[in-house]
Design a protein around this motif. Structure first.
Motif, PDB file in Angstrom:
ATOM      1  N   LEU A  44       0.868  -1.168   0.000  1.00 12.09           N
ATOM      2  CA  LEU A  44       0.000   0.000   0.000  1.00 12.09           C
ATOM      3  C   LEU A  44       0.906   1.220   0.000  1.00 12.09           C
ATOM      4  CD1 LEU A  44      -3.119   0.414   0.080  1.00 12.09           C
ATOM      5  CD2 LEU A  44      -2.872   0.920   2.504  1.00 12.09           C
ATOM      6  N   GLU A  45       0.721   2.074  -0.974  1.00 16.05           N
ATOM      7  CA  GLU A  45       1.605   3.217  -1.163  1.00 16.05           C
ATOM      8  C   GLU A  45       0.889   4.518  -0.806  1.00 16.05           C
ATOM      9  OE1 GLU A  45       3.997   5.428  -4.833  1.00 16.05           O
ATOM     10  OE2 GLU A  45       3.286   3.353  -5.076  1.00 16.05           O
ATOM     11  N   PHE A  46       1.451   5.275   0.139  1.00 16.28           N
ATOM     12  CA  PHE A  46       0.950   6.599   0.503  1.00 16.28           C
ATOM     13  C   PHE A  46       1.753   7.628  -0.272  1.00 16.28           C
ATOM     14  CE2 PHE A  46      -1.021   4.171   3.699  1.00 16.28           C
ATOM     15  CZ  PHE A  46      -2.011   4.940   4.299  1.00 16.28           C
ATOM     16  N   ARG A  47       1.086   8.325  -1.192  1.00 15.27           N
ATOM     17  CA  ARG A  47       1.791   9.205  -2.110  1.00 15.27           C
ATOM     18  C   ARG A  47       1.957  10.622  -1.607  1.00 15.27           C
ATOM     19  NH1 ARG A  47      -1.220   7.535  -7.811  1.00 15.27           N
ATOM     20  NH2 ARG A  47      -0.055   5.610  -8.193  1.00 15.27           N
ATOM     21  N   SER A  48       1.166  11.023  -0.586  1.00 10.19           N
ATOM     22  CA  SER A  48       1.257  12.399  -0.112  1.00 10.19           C
ATOM     23  C   SER A  48       0.732  12.506   1.306  1.00 10.19           C
ATOM     24  CB  SER A  48       0.449  13.339  -1.024  1.00 10.19           C
ATOM     25  OG  SER A  48      -0.931  13.125  -0.852  1.00 10.19           O
ATOM     26  N   ARG A  49       1.060  13.638   1.936  1.00  7.14           N
ATOM     27  CA  ARG A  49       0.552  13.908   3.281  1.00  7.14           C
ATOM     28  C   ARG A  49      -0.978  14.034   3.288  1.00  7.14           C
ATOM     29  NH1 ARG A  49       5.467  16.465   2.984  1.00  7.14           N
ATOM     30  NH2 ARG A  49       6.879  16.199   4.774  1.00  7.14           N
ATOM     31  N   ARG A  50      -1.525  14.392   2.129  1.00  3.93           N
ATOM     32  CA  ARG A  50      -2.973  14.557   2.071  1.00  3.93           C
ATOM     33  C   ARG A  50      -3.700  13.254   2.409  1.00  3.93           C
ATOM     34  NH1 ARG A  50      -5.348  16.889  -3.417  1.00  3.93           N
ATOM     35  NH2 ARG A  50      -4.509  14.892  -4.116  1.00  3.93           N
ATOM     36  N   ALA A  51      -3.082  12.117   2.085  1.00  7.20           N
ATOM     37  CA  ALA A  51      -3.697  10.833   2.422  1.00  7.20           C
ATOM     38  C   ALA A  51      -3.863  10.693   3.931  1.00  7.20           C
ATOM     39  CB  ALA A  51      -2.843   9.690   1.877  1.00  7.20           C
ATOM     40  N   LEU A  52      -2.836  11.072   4.668  1.00  2.64           N
ATOM     41  CA  LEU A  52      -2.899  11.003   6.125  1.00  2.64           C
ATOM     42  C   LEU A  52      -3.902  12.007   6.666  1.00  2.64           C
ATOM     43  CD1 LEU A  52      -1.914   9.852   8.763  1.00  2.64           C
ATOM     44  CD2 LEU A  52       0.076  11.367   8.643  1.00  2.64           C
ATOM     45  N   ARG A  53      -3.972  13.185   6.038  1.00  2.00           N
ATOM     46  CA  ARG A  53      -4.941  14.189   6.491  1.00  2.00           C
ATOM     47  C   ARG A  53      -6.372  13.682   6.303  1.00  2.00           C
ATOM     48  NH1 ARG A  53      -3.932  19.460   3.551  1.00  2.00           N
ATOM     49  NH2 ARG A  53      -1.899  19.127   4.524  1.00  2.00           N
ATOM     50  N   ARG A  54      -6.619  12.969   5.220  1.00  2.00           N
ATOM     51  CA  ARG A  54      -7.954  12.402   5.017  1.00  2.00           C
ATOM     52  C   ARG A  54      -8.280  11.395   6.114  1.00  2.00           C
ATOM     53  NH1 ARG A  54     -10.097  13.768   0.114  1.00  2.00           N
ATOM     54  NH2 ARG A  54      -8.665  14.349  -1.569  1.00  2.00           N
ATOM     55  N   MET A  55      -7.297  10.596   6.513  1.00  2.00           N
ATOM     56  CA  MET A  55      -7.511   9.623   7.581  1.00  2.00           C
ATOM     57  C   MET A  55      -7.705  10.305   8.926  1.00  2.00           C
ATOM     58  SD  MET A  55      -4.761   6.747   6.357  1.00  2.00           S
ATOM     59  CE  MET A  55      -4.854   5.876   7.922  1.00  2.00           C
ATOM     60  N   LEU A  56      -7.082  11.458   9.109  1.00  2.00           N
ATOM     61  CA  LEU A  56      -7.250  12.202  10.357  1.00  2.00           C
ATOM     62  C   LEU A  56      -8.677  12.726  10.477  1.00  2.00           C
ATOM     63  CD1 LEU A  56      -6.133  13.615  12.906  1.00  2.00           C
ATOM     64  CD2 LEU A  56      -5.408  15.503  11.421  1.00  2.00           C
ATOM     65  N   TRP A  57      -9.218  13.264   9.384  1.00  2.00           N
ATOM     66  CA  TRP A  57     -10.564  13.823   9.418  1.00  2.00           C
ATOM     67  C   TRP A  57     -11.643  12.752   9.353  1.00  2.00           C
ATOM     68  CZ3 TRP A  57     -12.089  18.703  10.453  1.00  2.00           C
ATOM     69  CH2 TRP A  57     -11.113  19.704  10.435  1.00  2.00           C
ATOM     70  N   SER A  58     -11.345  11.639   8.694  1.00  2.00           N
ATOM     71  CA  SER A  58     -12.299  10.524   8.593  1.00  2.00           C
ATOM     72  C   SER A  58     -11.550   9.235   8.874  1.00  2.00           C
ATOM     73  CB  SER A  58     -12.946  10.479   7.198  1.00  2.00           C
ATOM     74  OG  SER A  58     -13.632  11.666   6.915  1.00  2.00           O
ATOM     75  N   PRO A  59     -11.265   8.963  10.147  1.00  2.00           N
ATOM     76  CA  PRO A  59     -10.387   7.834  10.487  1.00  2.00           C
ATOM     77  C   PRO A  59     -11.086   6.485  10.407  1.00  2.00           C
ATOM     78  CG  PRO A  59     -11.122   8.941  12.480  1.00  2.00           C
ATOM     79  CD  PRO A  59     -11.671   9.734  11.331  1.00  2.00           C
ATOM     80  N   GLY A  60     -11.239   5.992   9.208  1.00  2.00           N
ATOM     81  CA  GLY A  60     -11.898   4.712   9.011  1.00  2.00           C
ATOM     82  C   GLY A  60     -11.958   4.391   7.543  1.00  2.00           C
ATOM     83  N   GLN A  61     -12.971   3.620   7.166  1.00  2.00           N
ATOM     84  CA  GLN A  61     -13.106   3.196   5.776  1.00  2.00           C
ATOM     85  C   GLN A  61     -13.263   4.381   4.833  1.00  2.00           C
ATOM     86  OE1 GLN A  61     -16.654   1.225   3.521  1.00  2.00           O
ATOM     87  NE2 GLN A  61     -15.728  -0.371   4.787  1.00  2.00           N
ATOM     88  N   LEU A  62     -14.024   5.407   5.255  1.00  2.00           N
ATOM     89  CA  LEU A  62     -14.285   6.532   4.367  1.00  2.00           C
ATOM     90  C   LEU A  62     -13.009   7.306   4.059  1.00  2.00           C
ATOM     91  CD1 LEU A  62     -16.300   8.211   2.786  1.00  2.00           C
ATOM     92  CD2 LEU A  62     -16.754   9.526   4.873  1.00  2.00           C
ATOM     93  N   GLY A  63     -12.187   7.562   5.069  1.00  2.00           N
ATOM     94  CA  GLY A  63     -10.950   8.292   4.834  1.00  2.00           C
ATOM     95  C   GLY A  63     -10.007   7.555   3.896  1.00  2.00           C
TER      96      GLY A  63
END
Length: 427
Positions: A44-63
């Motif tokens: 699983l490749e995380f390409r940017s910090r924005r991916a982590l920010r999405r998980m911070l705001w929606s920490p689950g399946q949706l993020g």
């Protein structure tokens, strides 16, 4: 605790919290080139910090889903292996609505996000996310039309790439794994025709007719007169064109119409293939009553629908499927569906479970998508193509695990001719 350095180890800690597991079952690659997680595991490749920010705001399946659809996260290898690893542990393996992180878990996610410079405003959802209003009454005619349009009016050219020449968007029936998608879809339609007992001159209603494949085969091979209804304008346009090209305009009529507005019964038989998932639990009694009223006494209804096998549960509006794939959709359990049909005055003649068949069908669709990826992206954009890849691959895994199933339930309105003594009449 992992000993690697760089961004990836902290990402691994966040993902472990989101997944609800001690050790992540994936090899993570981060935007700085660092890696963490078991060697040889799916990537699983995380390409940017924005991916982590999405998980911070929606920490689950949706993020995670938003990050994947937007291209902030990718599964560059075997998508089935990566998605299977994600769904096999902790919270993702639990049926029902996704459990939100605790306050302590959220604090840990926030700490890691701050250390990685990912704190910031909530990124806008990818444009492929459904824009239906979350408040208000579901399953009005207007809202159902919008939900259907979101899923089906994405382009006939795209669906042709994924579905293949059959243009059938429901579970096929496979003799074995080597049958091939087109032959399996042909076999499914023929099986439905035989279960309905179609004969020349019978009047048939196809509820949710899609691109007209069942209607064409029922008219061409069984001599039936078919009315097909759909809420998708694009489906109706293509279905009408196929009917005209087949020279069957005198036997098949395609309408853009809500099934609740069909008023020209009675029909000798009704097919509902992959449509009742859009009806919803609360509307199911009205759906059954409407179809019962459109059937002549002795007429048969074939209801082909995906089922939720993990126990009764309400759909989670913050999960991937409602947000991106089937807004307002709802799967019922087999017992619920049979109960609703019986409560509506219909006699059950046969139930056939096709769970394994849908896994094979979905894998064939994913292969079609992968084989025509560049054309699919050109047709609908990369985000939409990624939605369908995630949805179909994850769904295949759901059928393989037994969390979801699909069933053909054959029922008859009492009165008229008696049904056959044995189901061998249509096998």
């Amino acid at each position: 605790m992992t000993k690697q350095t760089g961004v990836a180890p902290r990402l691994a800690d966040v993902l472990a919290i989101v997944l609800g597991t001690e050790e992540i079952p994936l090899r993570l690659k981060a935007w700085d080139g660092s890696e963490a997680g078991p060697a040889g595991a799916p990537v699983l490749e995380f390409r940017s910090r924005r991916a982590l920010r999405r998980m911070l705001w929606s920490p689950g399946q949706l993020g995670l889903s938003r990050a994947y659809v937007a291209g902030d996260v990718d599964a560059p290898g075997d998508v089935f292996a990566s998605f299977a690893a994600l769904s096999s542990t902790g919270k993702f393996a639990e049926p029902g609505p996704f459990r939100r992180p605790t306050v302590r878990e959220l604090a840990a996610i926030l700490k890691n996000a701050a250390l990685l410079g990912a704190i910031g405003p909530n990124p806008a959802p990818p444009p492929e996310e459904a824009k239906l209003v979350r408040a208000g009454r579901r399953h009005t005619r207007k809202r159902d039309a919008a939900a259907i349009s979101h899923h089906y009016d994405v382009g006939n050219d795209f669906y042709a790439l994924v579905l293949g020449p059959s243009m059938v968007y429901s579970c096929a029936v496979w003799e074995d794994e080597s049958t091939g998608l087109e032959a399996a879809q042909d076999a499914k339609i023929d099986l439905v025709c035989r279960k309905l007992g179609l004969q020349p001159g019978m009047r048939v209603l196809d509820v949710g007719c899609g691109w007209g494949s069942f209607a064409l085969q029922a008219a061409r091979n069984y001599g039936a007169d078919v009315v097909g209804v759909t809420l998708s304008g694009e489906q109706a346009t293509m279905a009408g064109k196929r009917v005209a090209e087949a020279g069957l305009t005198d036997r098949v009529a395609i309408r853009v119409q809500d099934y609740r507005d069909v008023d020209d019964g009675p029909f000798d038989a009704i097919s509902s293939i992959g449509m009742s998932e859009h009806v919803g639990r609360e509307q199911m009694p009205a759906y059954v009553a409407r179809l019962h009223g459109l059937l002549r006494p002795g007429g048969r209804l074939l209801n082909h629908a995906i089922s939720w096998n993990a126990g009764p549960t309400a759909p989670d509006p913050d999960s991937f499927i409602p947000r991106y794939v089937f807004p307002d959709g709802e799967m019922l359990g087999l017992a619920e569906m049979v109960g609703a049909l019986e409560a509506g005055g219909l006699e059950v003649l046969d139930v056939e479970a096709l769970r394994r068949h849908y896994a094979l069908t979905l894998r064939a669709w994913v292969q079609n998508l992968e084989d025509h990826w560049s054309d699919a992206v050109q047709a609908v954009g990369e985000g939409r193509a990624r939605v369908w890849r995630l949805y179909m691959a994850a769904s295949a895994l759901g059928f393989e695990s037994g969390i979801t199933g699909v069933n053909q339930i054959l029922v008859q309105r009492p009165g008229g001719a008696e049904p056959p003594l044995r189901r061998t009449a249509w096998l």
